[in-house]
Scaffold this motif. Sequence first.
Motif, mmCIF file in Angstrom:
data_model
loop_
_atom_site.group_PDB
_atom_site.id
_atom_site.type_symbol
_atom_site.label_atom_id
_atom_site.label_comp_id
_atom_site.label_asym_id
_atom_site.label_seq_id
_atom_site.Cartn_x
_atom_site.Cartn_y
_atom_site.Cartn_z
ATOM 1 N N ILE A 113 0.841 -1.203 0.000
ATOM 2 C CA ILE A 113 0.000 0.000 0.000
ATOM 3 C C ILE A 113 0.872 1.248 0.000
ATOM 4 C CG2 ILE A 113 -1.962 -1.128 1.087
ATOM 5 C CD1 ILE A 113 -1.293 0.248 3.687
ATOM 6 N N LEU A 114 0.378 2.260 -0.714
ATOM 7 C CA LEU A 114 1.055 3.551 -0.822
ATOM 8 C C LEU A 114 0.067 4.631 -0.382
ATOM 9 C CD1 LEU A 114 2.445 1.601 -3.044
ATOM 10 C CD2 LEU A 114 3.326 3.727 -3.999
ATOM 11 N N PRO A 115 0.029 4.951 0.912
ATOM 12 C CA PRO A 115 -0.964 5.906 1.429
ATOM 13 C C PRO A 115 -0.519 7.367 1.303
ATOM 14 C CG PRO A 115 0.280 4.978 3.240
ATOM 15 C CD PRO A 115 0.836 4.348 1.994
ATOM 16 N N TYR A 116 0.054 7.735 0.163
ATOM 17 C CA TYR A 116 0.660 9.047 -0.039
ATOM 18 C C TYR A 116 -0.353 10.186 0.143
ATOM 19 C CZ TYR A 116 4.884 6.914 -2.099
ATOM 20 O OH TYR A 116 6.032 6.194 -2.320
ATOM 21 N N ARG A 117 0.129 11.295 0.674
ATOM 22 C CA ARG A 117 -0.698 12.496 0.813
ATOM 23 C C ARG A 117 -0.543 13.448 -0.376
ATOM 24 N NH1 ARG A 117 0.895 11.950 6.603
ATOM 25 N NH2 ARG A 117 -1.038 11.845 7.845
ATOM 26 N N SER A 118 0.481 13.218 -1.182
ATOM 27 C CA SER A 118 0.734 14.106 -2.316
ATOM 28 C C SER A 118 1.539 13.363 -3.372
ATOM 29 C CB SER A 118 1.501 15.349 -1.846
ATOM 30 O OG SER A 118 1.757 16.227 -2.919
ATOM 31 N N MET A 119 1.292 13.694 -4.645
ATOM 32 C CA MET A 119 2.065 13.111 -5.737
ATOM 33 C C MET A 119 3.059 14.152 -6.220
ATOM 34 S SD MET A 119 0.794 11.284 -9.256
ATOM 35 C CE MET A 119 1.966 10.584 -10.426
ATOM 36 N N ILE A 120 4.294 14.031 -5.745
ATOM 37 C CA ILE A 120 5.327 14.977 -6.172
ATOM 38 C C ILE A 120 6.395 14.300 -7.027
ATOM 39 C CG2 ILE A 120 4.944 16.455 -4.164
ATOM 40 C CD1 ILE A 120 7.517 15.380 -2.962
ATOM 41 N N SER A 121 6.337 12.963 -7.088
ATOM 42 C CA SER A 121 7.315 12.230 -7.892
ATOM 43 C C SER A 121 6.728 10.881 -8.288
ATOM 44 C CB SER A 121 8.610 12.026 -7.095
ATOM 45 O OG SER A 121 8.359 11.243 -5.937
ATOM 46 N N SER A 122 7.407 10.186 -9.184
ATOM 47 C CA SER A 122 7.010 8.824 -9.525
ATOM 48 C C SER A 122 7.572 7.887 -8.462
ATOM 49 C CB SER A 122 7.553 8.450 -10.914
ATOM 50 O OG SER A 122 7.066 7.194 -11.315
ATOM 51 N N SER A 123 6.750 7.044 -7.906
ATOM 52 C CA SER A 123 7.108 6.274 -6.713
ATOM 53 C C SER A 123 8.082 5.128 -7.001
ATOM 54 C CB SER A 123 5.834 5.712 -6.071
ATOM 55 O OG SER A 123 6.149 4.805 -5.049
ATOM 56 N N GLY A 124 9.210 5.151 -6.292
ATOM 57 C CA GLY A 124 10.159 4.043 -6.361
ATOM 58 C C GLY A 124 9.595 2.760 -5.772
ATOM 59 N N PRO A 125 8.913 2.822 -4.599
ATOM 60 C CA PRO A 125 8.298 1.617 -4.050
ATOM 61 C C PRO A 125 7.260 0.988 -4.978
ATOM 62 C CG PRO A 125 8.534 3.251 -2.336
ATOM 63 C CD PRO A 125 8.935 3.925 -3.610
ATOM 64 N N LEU A 126 6.533 1.813 -5.743
ATOM 65 C CA LEU A 126 5.583 1.257 -6.711
ATOM 66 C C LEU A 126 6.331 0.478 -7.784
ATOM 67 C CD1 LEU A 126 2.704 0.984 -7.818
ATOM 68 C CD2 LEU A 126 3.054 3.145 -9.041
ATOM 69 N N SER A 127 7.450 1.017 -8.240
ATOM 70 C CA SER A 127 8.282 0.321 -9.221
ATOM 71 C C SER A 127 8.759 -1.022 -8.677
ATOM 72 C CB SER A 127 9.478 1.200 -9.603
ATOM 73 O OG SER A 127 10.379 0.499 -10.428
#
Length: 407
Positions: free
Chosen positions: A310-324
Motif C-alpha cells: 500500500i502507498l498511502p501518499y498524501r501528495s504526488m510529487i514524484s514517480s514512486s520508487g516503491p511502486l516500481s
Amino acid sequence: MKYLIEKYNRQDSLILISSYPEKNTRYSEKVCAVGGFTKNITDNLKDHKIIFTTKLGYKKDQIYEEKNSLIYRLFKRNDLNSFIKLFLAIKKFTNVKKVLIQFEFSSFGDIYTTVLFPILLLSLKLLGKKVYFVFHQVIFDLNNLTEYLGWEKNDWRLPYFNFFLKLFYQTNVVLSEKTIVLEEEFKQRLLKISAQPNKIIVIPHGVDTKLKIINQKLAKNKLKIENKPTVLYFGYLTWYKGADLMIEIAKANKNINFIIAGGPSFTQRNKSHYQKYLKKFSNLPKNLKITGFVKERQIPLYFSVSDLIILPYRSMISSSGPLSLAFSFEKPMILSNKLKSYLKSKDFNKNLKNIGLNEKYMFKDFEKNKRINLNKVIISKLIQFSRSMKAIRDYKKISNQYLNTLQ
C-alpha cells in the motif's frame, strides 16, 4: 587519475550528474532513491559513462571504475564550492558533449544550493555541452506540504518559494536540450508554465526485472513473520508518503500483519521538525513492525513475504520508487487517491483497462477508509496489472528510450 580521464574523454561518452550508490551496490542507505534509479539506467547503457556524484562522507574525492562507468565522487551536499569543483572537473572532458542530470530536491543539498543548478546549466551550455535534465519531482505549490517542510500553514515564505519553484523549472527547461519527467502528470504540470512543449518528454520510471522473487513461505520463515496476511509499506518514514497513517490502518485491521520496511529519511533525519514527526512511531500497535532501512539483500524477502503493497501518499510529487519495486515482485497494490494522476500515463491507464480492473479497486482515501480488502478476485487482477507493468517498464526498455532521446 589522468589515465582515467583520458580513457573516458571520448565523443561517445556520457556525463551524468546524479546521486549514486556505494561501490558494488544498487540500493544504498547512504544516498537517496535516485541513486539506484541511475545505476539501473546506466547499467543498460553500453557507452562509457562519467558519473559525478556525492562523496558519501569521505573527506577526499574518490575516482574509480565500475564496469564501463567512471565514478567521480567530488560533491559535498550543501557545499557551494562543490559546484565550482564539479564544473572544473567536467571541463576536463573536452570531447564529451552530452550531460544527463538526474535531479531530485535535497539530493545535492537544501534550497540554497539548489538555486545554483540553473547557473550550472548555463555554464555547461557555454562550454558547448548539450544538457538533458531529468526532474524526479515536479511541484509548484508547497501549501499542501507544510507539515513535511515543518512550516506553519500560512508561513510567510510560501508565496516566495512557490514563485521560485516556477522560475526554477522554467529556467531549467529553457536551458536544457530536453527536459525529461517520469509520468504524464508531471509533463502536464510543466506545460502550464513552459512555452516549449517539444522540449518536455515523458520517460517512465523503470522497473528492475532482475530482482529475485522468493517463495512466500520461505520468506516468512527467514524473517520470522507470523503466518497471517501481510501488508507492506516500503520506503522512508515521511509525512508526504503517509507513513504515519500506517498506525491507524494497522489498528483498524488487527487480523493482518503490517510492515513498514524503511527508516528515517536520508535528507531530513537531522531536522528538528522531522524528529518531532518520528515521535509518532514510538507507540505502535502489536500488528505493526518497523524494520529500519532495508539492506539490498533483504528487499526481495520483504516484498516476497507480502500479500499486498500500500502507498498511502498524501501528495504526488514524484514517480514512486516503491511502486516500481512492487512491479518488480509482481505484487498487488493499493494507492492513495492522491496518486490518481498515474492514470494520465498512457501505459498505466491502458494496462488497467486491458485487465478489466475498475480504478476504484486500486485507489482509495486512506485517511477516511482504513479497512483493507484482500478479496482474492481483485488481488488476482492487481497481480496481473503489476506483472504487465513489469514487462512494459523494464529498465532495458526505459534505457533505450534514454538512448533515443540522447541521439
